[in-house]
Design an enzyme around this catalytic site. Structure first.
Site, PDB file in Angstrom:
ATOM      1  N   CYS A 133       0.839  -1.200   0.000  1.00  0.00           N
ATOM      2  CA  CYS A 133       0.000   0.000   0.000  1.00  0.00           C
ATOM      3  C   CYS A 133       0.870   1.245   0.000  1.00  0.00           C
ATOM      4  O   CYS A 133       1.490   1.580   1.018  1.00  0.00           O
ATOM      5  CB  CYS A 133      -0.925  -0.021   1.227  1.00  0.00           C
ATOM      6  SG  CYS A 133      -1.854   1.508   1.443  1.00  0.00           S
ATOM      7  N   CYS A 136      -0.143   4.055   2.335  1.00  0.00           N
ATOM      8  CA  CYS A 136       0.206   3.789   3.741  1.00  0.00           C
ATOM      9  C   CYS A 136       1.700   3.942   3.983  1.00  0.00           C
ATOM     10  O   CYS A 136       2.114   4.558   4.954  1.00  0.00           O
ATOM     11  CB  CYS A 136      -0.193   2.364   4.138  1.00  0.00           C
ATOM     12  SG  CYS A 136      -1.814   1.865   3.555  1.00  0.00           S
ATOM     13  N   ASP A 137       2.527   3.354   3.124  1.00  0.00           N
ATOM     14  CA  ASP A 137       3.954   3.228   3.429  1.00  0.00           C
ATOM     15  C   ASP A 137       4.880   4.002   2.489  1.00  0.00           C
ATOM     16  O   ASP A 137       6.097   4.017   2.700  1.00  0.00           O
ATOM     17  CB  ASP A 137       4.355   1.734   3.406  1.00  0.00           C
ATOM     18  CG  ASP A 137       3.542   0.926   4.417  1.00  0.00           C
ATOM     19  OD1 ASP A 137       3.227   1.483   5.487  1.00  0.00           O
ATOM     20  OD2 ASP A 137       3.210  -0.235   4.129  1.00  0.00           O
TER      21      ASP A 137
END
Ligand code: NDP
Length: 304
Positions: A133, A136-137
């Site tokens: 993701c 997200c990261d």
């Protein structure tokens, strides 16, 4: 057998949020939370984009806190997998190893799992260089070199997002053309930070604690090369956890639950929330949001 008000299937972001709302509405929800509670957030480290946690929070801790919040309001939790789902007079039945439960309404929040390459070194570098993701990261790869694996819309979206953060983005695809929609393909092809490696796949991730390099295989010549790499984002599809609903609730061609804007499935009183119905956003906060929506819709449904 008691006809309960609502059964929530799945104990992760969407399910716990639905449980908090349903319990506070005095619906005494039963949560069949799964053998592996917490879903995809159990596989992540620091979550920095969930509002209310300015310093970030570890994914597993966020899940535990949501669960405790649901418990506090009286949610009845069975940490096991639901094994079957069927219609019965006046509602639905869900079986799990503890027995059969019946309820007038159901919230399906069973999530999805990211498809992985399935090579041995992938696990070792999970969340330490290998991710699924970018939203997200991706932030951890500011000014670094990253790869995105896949040729679909997700790969294009992940690569576009990462190009705002990383120094260089390489899309690695096992074919010589992408299967993404034209508009998405055009966007990545115009992006000067994004390059392509066709007919290729990763056969090994290497490094000490963090990812340091990848071994690539050219699928035409079978030649292998090693390249230094800071991060790899897999965008090779997601598998929704819908096997027990197949043929019973409407699913799309990829197996995701089909819901309307108010989280209703095609069955009256059956709602969907979280990644099991979302192949676009797939965020903890959107899962929580749809869990809330589904619980509010259950309340309305039960009031007739
Ligand atoms: P897709 O199934 O569309 O694409 C998966 C890609 O990964 C394909 O290129 C496939 O290659 C490749 N792949 C699959 N398995 C492997 C493997 N083991 N090794 C290497 N490559 C592999 O998944 P997406 O997540 O991209 O999209 C799913 C759905 O969600 C689609 O309907 C898409 O349109 C939609 N979507 C919509 C978005 C939006 O509207 N904003 C954003 C993201 C997704 P191959 O072709 O060789 O199988």
């Amino acid at each position: 057998m008691v006809m309960e008000q609502v059964i929530i299937i799945g104990g992760a972001c969407a399910g716990w949020t639905a449980a908090i709302y349903a319990a506070r509405a005095n619906l005494k929800p039963i949560i069949i939370s799964g053998n592996e509670e917490g879903g995809q957030l159990m596989l992540t480290t620091m979550v920095e984009n969930f509002p209310g946690f300015p310093e970030g929070i570890m994914g597993p801790e966020l899940m535990e806190r949501m669960k405790q919040q649901a418990k506090r309001f009286g949610a009845r939790i069975y940490p096991e997998d639901a094994t079957s789902f069927s219609s019965v007079k006046g509602g639905y039945a869900v079986k799990s190893p503890s027995g059969t439960f019946q309820a007038k309404s159901i919230i399906i929040a069973t999530g999805a799992r990211a498809r992985t390459l399935g090579i041995p070194s992938e696990k070792k570098f999970w969340a330490k260089g290998v991710h699924t993701c970018a939203t997200c990261d991706g932030f951890f790869y500011s000014n670094k070199k990253v790869m995105v694996i896949g040729g679909g819309d997700s790969a294009c979206e992940e690569a576009s997002f990462l190009s705002n953060v990383a120094k260089q983005v390489v899309i690695v695809h096992r074919r010589d053309t992408m299967n993404a929609s034209k508009v998405m393909q055009d966007r990545v092809k115009r992006n000067k930070k994004i390059t392509f490696l066709w007919n290729s796949t990763i056969t090994e991730f290497k490094g000490k604690d963090l990812l340091h390099s990848v071994v690539l295989e050219d699928l035409v010549t079978r030649k292998k090369t090693e390249q230094s790499m800071d991060g790899v984002f897999l965008a090779i599809g997601h598998i929704p956890n819908t096997s027990i609903f197949t043929g019973k609730v409407e699913l799309n061609e990829h197996g995701f639950l089909v819901v309307d804007r108010r989280m209703h499935t095609n069955l009256p009183g059956v709602f969907g929330a979280g990644d099991v119905q979302d192949f676009i956003y797939r965020q903890a906060i959107t899962a929580a949001g749809t869990g809330c929506q589904a619980a509010l819709e259950v309340e309305r449904y039960l009031q007739g």
